[in-house]
Design an enzyme around this catalytic site. Structure first.
Site, PDB file in Angstrom:
ATOM      1  N   ASN A  52       6.970   5.158  -8.326  1.00 39.73           N
ATOM      2  CA  ASN A  52       6.871   6.362  -7.503  1.00 39.73           C
ATOM      3  C   ASN A  52       6.836   5.920  -6.047  1.00 39.73           C
ATOM      4  OD1 ASN A  52       6.367   8.687  -6.126  1.00 39.73           O
ATOM      5  ND2 ASN A  52       4.364   9.094  -7.059  1.00 39.73           N
ATOM      6  N   TRP A  53       7.979   5.973  -5.388  1.00 40.43           N
ATOM      7  CA  TRP A  53       8.058   5.506  -4.013  1.00 40.43           C
ATOM      8  C   TRP A  53       7.380   6.452  -3.036  1.00 40.43           C
ATOM      9  CZ3 TRP A  53      13.925   3.808  -3.499  1.00 40.43           C
ATOM     10  CH2 TRP A  53      14.119   2.670  -4.291  1.00 40.43           C
ATOM     11  N   LYS A  54       7.085   7.664  -3.469  1.00 41.74           N
ATOM     12  CA  LYS A  54       6.477   8.681  -2.611  1.00 41.74           C
ATOM     13  C   LYS A  54       7.363   8.869  -1.364  1.00 41.74           C
ATOM     14  CE  LYS A  54       2.021   7.632  -4.639  1.00 41.74           C
ATOM     15  NZ  LYS A  54       0.564   7.493  -4.477  1.00 41.74           N
ATOM     16  N   HIS A 113       2.025  15.650  -9.507  1.00 37.29           N
ATOM     17  CA  HIS A 113       1.312  14.480  -8.972  1.00 37.29           C
ATOM     18  C   HIS A 113       0.087  14.974  -8.214  1.00 37.29           C
ATOM     19  CE1 HIS A 113       0.311  10.976  -6.558  1.00 37.29           C
ATOM     20  NE2 HIS A 113       0.945  10.284  -7.466  1.00 37.29           N
ATOM     21  N   GLU A 172      -1.122  14.272  -5.472  1.00 34.26           N
ATOM     22  CA  GLU A 172      -0.901  14.564  -4.052  1.00 34.26           C
ATOM     23  C   GLU A 172      -0.260  15.941  -3.856  1.00 34.26           C
ATOM     24  OE1 GLU A 172      -0.524   9.779  -3.531  1.00 34.26           O
ATOM     25  OE2 GLU A 172       1.294  11.004  -3.535  1.00 34.26           O
ATOM     26  N   GLU A 227      -3.471   9.579 -14.063  1.00 35.91           N
ATOM     27  CA  GLU A 227      -3.723   8.885 -12.798  1.00 35.91           C
ATOM     28  C   GLU A 227      -5.056   9.355 -12.223  1.00 35.91           C
ATOM     29  OE1 GLU A 227      -0.111   9.687 -10.313  1.00 35.91           O
ATOM     30  OE2 GLU A 227       0.312   7.613 -10.814  1.00 35.91           O
ATOM     31  N   GLY A 278      -3.936   4.458  -4.726  1.00 34.49           N
ATOM     32  CA  GLY A 278      -3.842   3.946  -3.363  1.00 34.49           C
ATOM     33  C   GLY A 278      -5.100   3.301  -2.844  1.00 34.49           C
ATOM     34  N   SER A 332      -3.319   2.152  -8.722  1.00 36.01           N
ATOM     35  CA  SER A 332      -3.466   0.747  -8.306  1.00 36.01           C
ATOM     36  C   SER A 332      -3.034  -0.255  -9.368  1.00 36.01           C
ATOM     37  CB  SER A 332      -4.908   0.489  -7.850  1.00 36.01           C
ATOM     38  OG  SER A 332      -5.188   1.265  -6.703  1.00 36.01           O
ATOM     39  N   GLY A 334       2.712   3.239  -7.643  1.00 39.53           N
ATOM     40  CA  GLY A 334       2.976   3.600  -6.256  1.00 39.53           C
ATOM     41  C   GLY A 334       3.242   2.371  -5.405  1.00 39.53           C
ATOM     42  N   GLY A 335       2.246   1.971  -4.663  1.00 39.34           N
ATOM     43  CA  GLY A 335       2.415   0.905  -3.676  1.00 39.34           C
ATOM     44  C   GLY A 335       3.122  -0.338  -4.185  1.00 39.34           C
TER      45      GLY A 335
HETATM   46  O1  LIG Z   1       0.151   7.697  -7.278  1.00 36.56           O
HETATM   47  C1  LIG Z   1       0.489   6.715  -7.909  1.00 36.56           C
HETATM   48  C2  LIG Z   1       1.764   6.712  -8.668  1.00 36.56           C
HETATM   49  O2  LIG Z   1       2.258   8.026  -8.839  1.00 36.56           O
HETATM   50  C3  LIG Z   1      -0.316   5.454  -7.893  1.00 36.56           C
HETATM   51  O3  LIG Z   1      -0.232   4.911  -6.600  1.00 36.56           O
HETATM   52  P1  LIG Z   1      -0.764   3.419  -6.373  1.00 36.56           P
HETATM   53  O4  LIG Z   1      -0.069   2.557  -7.415  1.00 36.56           O
HETATM   54  O5  LIG Z   1      -0.357   3.081  -4.963  1.00 36.56           O
HETATM   55  O6  LIG Z   1      -2.256   3.475  -6.592  1.00 36.56           O
END
Ligand SMILES: O=C(CO)COP(=O)(O)O
Length: 254
Positions: free
Chosen positions: A9-11, A97, A99, A169, A175, A215, A236-237
């Site tokens: 998930n590159w966001k 998600h 967010e 999640e 994050g 994470s 994500g990251g």
């Molecule tokens: O929100 C996420 C994937 O959708 C998780 O993000 P991180 O891997 O950066 O914690």
């Protein structure tokens, strides 16, 4: 064995050039996936066509959108519909998600509509769920996340729900670098699978892939993915780093 999925998930990150370069670097590794393994890149809308072109012909590599409208079509300026995404060959969409739930007030009811639109168009919803820190601290996380499934997925038929991918999640792990423990992830995902089995039957529940997100890193992926009810990760990251995400893909159960 149910599908084991490494989803990136590159966001809202990367320029077009950075995104193209990252995909080129990842795909150049030519990681062979087992028949039950999938890699999904959830990229920003402007990069969908480019990403689709780069994964074309690569077995079990897919591109997802990170969101869609809860409307089928019409005068909704700025929105993108499931059918528009499907029409350019997008077969997966991340739905709900945390967010989007937090910043854009997406309710379980709205997300149920988005799941319905995905399934009606033959698109796989990657349905996100997870609790905020106060709920975890109150130890009511099981009921909280169960309600998310009940309100967004329990209206589905057995055939429909079997097409859904779920991503658990915990919001407090997203994050933050504060990954849920392997036991915490397994406990929740086992609970969700039981809830699904009670509603839809054990065979259907056993076939639904439940990913963990929060994470996930190269350093913890093998341990987290080894749990019986963890079927890969939504990352994500770490998915923005080729070496990290390569290691995460290689951590998938075969
Ligand atoms: O929100 C996420 C994937 O959708 C998780 O993000 P991180 O891997 O950066 O914690």
């Amino acid at each position: 064995m149910r599908k084991q999925i490494a989803a990136a998930n590159w966001k809202m990150n990367l320029s077009y050039q950075q995104a193209a370069g990252l995909l080129d670097e990842l795909l150049a590794q030519q990681i062979e996936l087992a028949p039950n393994q999938e890699v999904i890149f959830a990229v920003p809308f402007p990069y969908l066509a480019m990403a689709k072109e780069k994964v074309a012909g690569k077995t079990n590599y897919f591109v997802a959108a990170q969101n869609c409208s809860d409307k089928k079509s019409g005068a909704y300026t700025g929105e993108t519909s499931v059918e528009q995404l499907q029409s350019i060959g997008i077969g997966h969409i991340v739905i709900g998600h945390s967010e989007r739930r937090e910043y854009y007030n997406e309710s379980n009811a709205v997300l149920a509509t988005k799941v319905d639109l995905c399934l009606a168009a033959g698109v796989t919803p990657i349905f996100c769920c997870g609790e905020p820190l106060p709920i975890r601290e109150a130890e009511t996380q099981n009921a909280f996340v169960q309600q998310q499934l009940e309100e967004s997925l329990f209206h589905l038929t057995v055939e429909q729900v079997s097409k859904v991918v779920i991503a658990y999640e915990p919001i407090w792990a997203i994050g933050t670098g504060k990954t849920a423990s392997t036991q915490q992830a397994q406990d929740m995902q086992q609970h969700l699978r039981k809830v699904l089995a009670d509603k839809f039957g054990a065979d259907v529940a056993d076939g639904i892939s439940i990913l963990y997100g929060g994470s996930v890193k190269a350093a913890n992926a093998v341990e987290i993915f080894a749990s019986p009810d963890v079927d890969g990760g939504l990352v994500g990251g770490a998915s923005l780093q080729a070496a990290e995400f390569t290691a995460i893909i290689q951590a998938l159960k075969k």
